[in-house]
Design an enzyme around this catalytic site. Structure first.
Site: not given
Length: 811
Positions: A125, A260, A263, A294-295, A298
């Site tokens: 990404e 970090g 995803e 969070h991931e 996704h």
């Protein structure tokens, strides 16, 4: 010519022209143990709506050969291969090599210093797959991907889909993975290395966690928590979105030198810094949970349904950031997740949204380079808070119904903002056009105060407010505490909103109680001192957080001194009962002392923070957090000696104590060398460098700068910790030359892709030994930098400008 960034116009034209049918990507990793190269053959089958037209495919790796329908192609030097004379159906075949697997975007070879083992990860990404193989690197050209990977025989290879066929090939093995569902290129992944692996079955899913072998013991210690959170998250989202995760396999891979988490569908990649070498604190445990959720969010928002273009990045990131806190409170033991969001990331969003990089959550994005600059506090924590407000605005049941309809309608496709708004409007029966324009297409932060006229209370906005629902709480004194006697929700549509149902003689009225909206607040002049004096007496973590948010915003706006804010927040810290927010509050308190206080006030504020830590250390459940806080704020030899005595076998605390002792001028050379020998952490040398960074010695500063900035030998996930130790108060004479060296480094700070660019630009920005003229110069130099560097620098320079203003105001 440099590598070109894809523009929106180019992407739209290519999307109208081309339909990608499938990718077959053959990857050879056998050269990696002894060398840097990853070799790829990308075969792309695609249709063209206008036979005879021309287009291009993205490839920023070295192209060894390229053919279109059997005809040789000539690559350019701008990261593209022209595709002339397209047929109705086409087969593109590109052989490429990426030899720069140290700093190239998209792919990274890491060598474990503990045992010399090699690990390989990819992370794409926003558009970094093109640095590894040829592809149409834009989010709306989704297609199935089939990966075949040849790797050393001792390695395990992981990708999006499960159940690969593995064939022995002498000193290598060949891994053939089944087709993925239709995915955007940036959601694909290959991770490889001699992993330690743990697997569990949970509710019909096959869950795996992986780490480098030198961290096997750490992974084993944390696996139960990871598996529990994964099971809870998959169940929550399956119900909330009325769509179970459709793949049986769900892997999570903890990788060295990764920034970090990412995803990738069915195979999330993490920085292995999330595998805490020391026993994790409550906040660290919650952080793991929130990032995991969070991931996972996704998988639905980003993978199954994908934004059409990067102007809807918020559809991915803001939604995942909202959903992870929603899921944490609804499905896990981390029931104060929204309170910690307020005490941490949301305060950063308030600051960013009132500074030079403020932008609408949804905004036109010219090209992907510009998109990389909005992975920021507006897109993430502000976006999450706005979605929380949207759920409040329409009601949770209707919100769930709208999300279920959205996924049912758009699964495996791409969408725009309007698709989501339509689904939620239909489910809620509310016209959301005005809400959309005000919240998503307009930058800035609303501000509210209360106006009293006899028994009448009016909520007053500073300007025209966004449509929103918020709450006002009324509190009366009950001994040494405040007790909530009323909570009134109001729907705001005008600059002035009457608030009925509040007691007329309350000791304190708290705007945005329960933290339902994204807006700053101010006490009226008559109650300003009351708020500062009584914030610690409020009864819940979220009410204390709401009061603290006001105090912090007043500090950053120059409406409160560091001494005032420091006293208030130290009192809140001492009174806090929620483990979720003790660490964020401790960070705020120490930041005030270090970064915001004038030199004359810093010793007293530091001592107050240290005293709060000493008191917290008496509570066994908070002892670890308190001792870490004292290691940052220790005021002299007595504190340091006590910390060494308390540390025992806690190697992490010993390192933290050595950093502080070095900063205060102690000779810690022998103690650091001895601790390095004892520390089993494969990354312990970074801890030693952090001690060196804090040392007020010219040779130490020069060594650290060389390794951190010039050689870039510090793993990206450790850059901030080393940089924080480097820039210390009271060392201005030593640091001044490095402030100038930062300016010289700005043009190269985008090296390595989006994540390193953000980390290096922000973490290395000087906090001391500068003035307002320096900030002006930094902003000027940044004008010609990559967008991600420019915006990160502008945001950081605005925060430091506010700090300099606060330092000029002595209590």
């Amino acid at each position: 010519m440099g590598i070109r960034s894809l523009t929106r116009t180019e992407a739209e034209r290519r999307s109208d022209l081309i339909t990608v049918e499938r990718y077959d990507v053959d990857i050879d990793l056998t050269a990696l143990p002894g060398g840097p190269e990853i070799r790829c053959v990308s075969t792309v089958a695609f249709a063209c709506a206008e036979p005879g037209a021309e287009s291009f495919v993205d490839c920023a790796a070295e192209v060894r050969s390229a053919t279109l329908n059997g005809t040789p192609l000539t690559p350019t030097d701008d990261g593209r291969i022209p595709l002339p004379g397209l047929a109705a159906h086409n087969v593109l075949r590109v052989e490429s090599v990426q030899a720069d697997t140290t700093v190239s975007p998209g792919v990274h070879k890491a060598v474990d210093p503990a045992d010399g083992e090699v690990y390989l990860w990819t992370s794409f990404e926003p558009d970094e797959a093109r640095f590894v193989w040829a592809c149409f690197d834009q989010p709306d050209l989704k297609a199935p991907h089939a990966f075949t990977v040849t790797a050393p025989a001792a390695w395990t290879v992981l990708s999006n889909s499960g159940g690969p066929r593995v064939e022995e090939q002498g000193a290598a093995r060949r891994w053939s993975f089944p087709d993925t569902p239709p995915l955007s290129v940036y959601n694909t992944v290959v991770n490889a290395g001699p992993f330690h692996e743990i697997r569990r079955e949970a509710d019909g899913h096959d869950l795996g966690v992986f780490a480098r072998r030198s961290l096997a013991e750490v992974l084993e210690r944390g696996a139960d928590e990871i598996f529990t959170l994964t099971r809870q998250g998959l169940a929550f989202y399956a119900e909330a979105f009325a769509m179970p995760f459709p793949q049986r396999k769900y892997d999570q891979v903890f990788m060295p030198e990764f920034g970090g988490a990412m995803e990738n569908y069915g195979c999330v990649t993490w920085s292995d810094m999330f595998l805490r070498r020391a026993t994790p604190t409550p906040a660290e445990r919650e952080r793991l949970a929130v990032v995991l959720l969070h991931e996972m969010a996704h998988m639905w928002f980003g993978n199954i349904v994908t934004m059409r273009w990067w102007d809807d990045l918020w559809l991915n990131e803001a939604f995942a950031e909202f959903a992870c806190h929603w899921a944490a409170e609804g499905a896990t033991r981390y029931t104060d997740a929204w309170a910690s969001h307020l005490a941490g990331e949301k305060l950063k969003a308030y600051l960013s949204d009132q500074g030079p990089v403020s932008h609408p959550i949804h905004q036109p994005i010219h090209d992907v380079a510009e998109a990389a600059s909005i992975f920021d506090n507006i897109t993430y924590p502000k976006g999450a808070s706005v979605l929380q407000q949207l759920m409040t605005y329409v009601g949770e049941d209707r919100f769930r119904a709208g999300m279920a309809a959205y996924f049912a309608r758009h699964a495996w496709g791409t969408t725009t903002l309007q698709d989501l708004i339509d689904a939620l409007a239909e489910a809620s029966g509310r016209d959301l056009a005005g809400w959309r324009k005000a919240w998503l297409e307009t930058a800035g932060t609303d501000r509210f105060t209360l106006e009293h006229d006899g028994d009448t209370v009016t909520l007053v906005a500073d300007g025209t407010p966004r449509p929103q629902v918020l709450a006002v709480g009324a509190y009366d004194r009950d001994g040494d505490a405040l007790e909530r006697t009323a909570l009134v929700r109001v729907e705001v549509t005008e600059p002035r909103t009457p608030v009925t149902g509040l007691p007329t003689t309350s000791d304190l009225l708290l705007i945005n109680d329960d933290d339902l909206t994204f807006a700053t607040t101010r006490p009226d002049p008559a109650t300003r001192d009351t708020l500062f004096r009584t914030a610690a007496q409020l009864p819940t973590a979220i009410s204390r957080g709401a009061a603290t948010a006001t105090v912090w915003d007043m500090l950053t706006a120059g409406e409160a001194t560091a001494a005032e804010a420091g006293r208030c927040l130290t009192a809140v810290l001492a009174a806090e009962t929620s483990d979720a927010v003790i660490e964020p509050f401790l960070t705020l308190v120490t930041n005030i002392a270090e970064l915001w206080a004038p030199d004359a006030d810093r010793p007293a504020l530091t001592e107050a923070a240290a005293e709060a830590c000493r008191r917290l250390a008496d509570d066994p459940g908070r002892r670890q957090v308190a001792l870490r806080g004292l290691a940052r704020t220790a005021t002299g030899a007595e504190d340091l000696a006590w910390l060494r005595d308390q540390a025992g076998d806690d190697i992490d605390l010993r390192w933290r104590t050595l950093v502080r002792e070095a900063e205060l001028g102690g000779d810690v050379t022998a103690a650091s060398a001895a601790l390095l020998e004892r520390d089993p952490d494969p990354d312990a040398r970074v801890r030693l460098l952090t001690v060196r960074a804090a040392t007020p010695d010219p040779a130490a500063k020069a060594e650290v700068w060389q390794r951190l900035v010039v050689d870039r030998t510090v793993p990206v996930q450790a850059v901030r910790a080393v940089a924080d130790a480097f820039w210390r108060p009271g060392q201005d004479a030593l640091l001044a030359p490095y402030a100038e060296r930062y300016l010289a480094a700005i043009p190269q700070l985008d090296q390595g892709g989006m994540i390193p660019a953000m980390v290096y630009t922000s973490a290395l920005f000087p906090s001391y030994a500068i003035d307002s003229a320096y900030l002006d110069k930094a902003r000027q130099v940044a004008q010609d930098a990559a967008p991600v560097v420019r915006n990160t620098l502008l945001e950081r320079s605005d925060a430091v400008r506010r700090m300099l203003h606060a330092r000029a105001v002595t209590a």
